[in-house]
Motif scaffolding. Sequence first.
Motif, short mmCIF file in Angstrom:
data_model
loop_
_atom_site.label_atom_id
_atom_site.label_comp_id
_atom_site.label_asym_id
_atom_site.label_seq_id
_atom_site.Cartn_x
_atom_site.Cartn_y
_atom_site.Cartn_z
N ALA A 14 66.76 -2.46 19.99
CA ALA A 14 66.30 -1.32 18.86
C ALA A 14 67.16 -1.54 17.78
O ALA A 14 66.75 -1.29 16.60
N ALA A 15 68.20 -1.93 18.11
CA ALA A 15 69.23 -2.30 16.70
C ALA A 15 68.97 -3.42 15.75
O ALA A 15 69.13 -3.35 14.58
N VAL A 16 68.24 -4.37 16.52
CA VAL A 16 68.04 -5.72 15.56
C VAL A 16 67.31 -5.32 14.34
O VAL A 16 67.72 -5.83 13.24
N PRO A 17 66.14 -4.76 14.42
CA PRO A 17 65.24 -4.90 13.15
C PRO A 17 65.80 -3.86 12.27
O PRO A 17 65.62 -4.13 11.10
N ILE A 18 66.61 -2.82 12.88
CA ILE A 18 67.30 -1.95 11.82
C ILE A 18 68.48 -2.85 11.22
O ILE A 18 68.61 -2.62 9.91
N GLY A 53 67.44 1.36 8.05
CA GLY A 53 68.21 0.19 7.52
C GLY A 53 69.05 0.70 6.50
O GLY A 53 70.21 0.21 6.45
N LEU A 54 68.20 1.03 5.36
CA LEU A 54 69.08 1.42 3.99
C LEU A 54 70.10 2.28 4.43
O LEU A 54 71.26 2.47 3.81
N ALA A 55 69.99 3.29 5.26
CA ALA A 55 70.77 4.29 5.55
C ALA A 55 72.12 3.66 6.37
O ALA A 55 73.11 4.15 5.99
N THR A 56 71.81 2.63 7.05
CA THR A 56 73.05 2.13 7.78
C THR A 56 73.93 1.21 6.57
O THR A 56 75.21 1.06 7.04
N GLY A 71 77.25 -1.64 13.02
CA GLY A 71 77.84 -0.54 13.94
C GLY A 71 76.63 0.76 13.78
O GLY A 71 76.56 1.26 14.82
N GLY A 72 76.34 0.99 12.46
CA GLY A 72 75.39 2.09 12.32
C GLY A 72 74.05 1.66 13.04
O GLY A 72 73.39 2.52 13.45
N ALA A 73 73.63 0.38 12.92
CA ALA A 73 72.39 -0.05 13.72
C ALA A 73 72.60 0.09 15.31
O ALA A 73 71.39 0.59 15.77
N LEU A 74 73.72 -0.32 15.72
CA LEU A 74 73.82 -0.13 16.94
C LEU A 74 73.76 1.25 17.55
O LEU A 74 73.31 1.57 18.49
N LEU A 75 74.31 2.40 16.78
CA LEU A 75 74.36 3.83 16.95
C LEU A 75 73.09 4.21 17.12
O LEU A 75 72.60 4.87 18.17
#
Length: 421
Positions: free
Chosen positions: A60-64, A297-300, A313-317
Amino acid sequence: MSVTTAAPAAPVRAPRKFKLTWRTLLLGLLGLLVLLSVTRVVSGANDITSAGTMSAALAAAVPIGLAGLGGLWSERAGVVNIGLEGMMIFGTWFGAWGAIISGNPWVGVIMGALGGAIGAVLHAIATVTFGVDHVVSGVAINILGLGVAKYLAAAVFADMKGGGDTQSPRVPSMGTFSVPGIGDPLKSLEQTHIFFLSDLAGVLRGLTQNVSYFTILAILLVPLTFWILWKTAFGLRLRSCGERPVAAESLGVNVYFYKYVAVIVSGVMAGLGGAFLSLIAAGIYREGQTGGRGFIGLATVIFGNYRPGGLAGGALLFGYTDSLQLRQGGTSVHALLFTMALLLAGAAVFLLVRQQRTVAAVVTGVIAILVFWVYAITDTVPEQFTTAAPYVVTLLVLAFASQRLRMPAADGVPYRRGQGH
């Protein structure tokens, strides 16, 4: 007559600035794993550190994360890229189409990157060459991506076996990689449910077994981005275009060229994120499958303070909370309330002892007590909150992170060669 001289004033020490190092990051991750282990033991929610959850969180984190990397490249060069969502949509359609017509998923990866680059070129022409407002251009790219993908799906996939107006046939599968020799031992240790050790085994097994090669490529792009942007002369010039473009121009930097490169690379990254959704996450193209991940993604990027490590880290969260609500729903998300209470209590102690911020410490402590009270009197959380949990986490993280952010100085500022600002 005696003359008294004043004693020299003691030098005022500037507060030490926190610096994130690999050692600090590792200690932080281990501390978080300890908290999750405590939560698992107290709540009995064994899935919060299971291999399946970690594997789903990574997927789930990869595309973000890829969309975030795209935003990082563009923003560092001074171009706001609201159009990441539209570029991801291009990537989903072109990725699936390329894999289907060639029978090779890696062709789909390349085509997805090219699809995202098409949207990026349009955004660069509008913003860099013609000076269109960056937000207006980005919104236009999002609308264009949605409309073009809808039209192409109906025109191409509807005539294919297994396809339709809003979806493609199944795409060829891509292979996976597993670190040999450790899968079964880690699985056995995970099933013992020993404090911390089984949790560590679950995390390691989820991150080392049956990982797609596309995921490995995406992970490698994070350190590669850091090396290019912060360790090379090319990266220094590109970042100078987002900080002081006029000064960069005076030193012979072709600002237009670097902005174009940054925006196109941004589109390539976003297109790869879209291709991951259709090739790996779903194995099929479906209309609307990006689900706002370009905006997240922009938020991360903002959460990570415009740095690759914080962005990852944000994407993983987000990926972790998303995987919990998909696998066990309200039970696992409810268990995280206990973890949140512990984190808030620790933050209150830190604010009181280290920063002497009494009011903030009291407020944080009260919130921690309220969160623990909600955890104690309930057994699960409503389904609606479970579905919204990843987005709530994103909003909370952005709210707390906004106090320490420093965006590039010329981000979003129109630039014209030979003109000062």
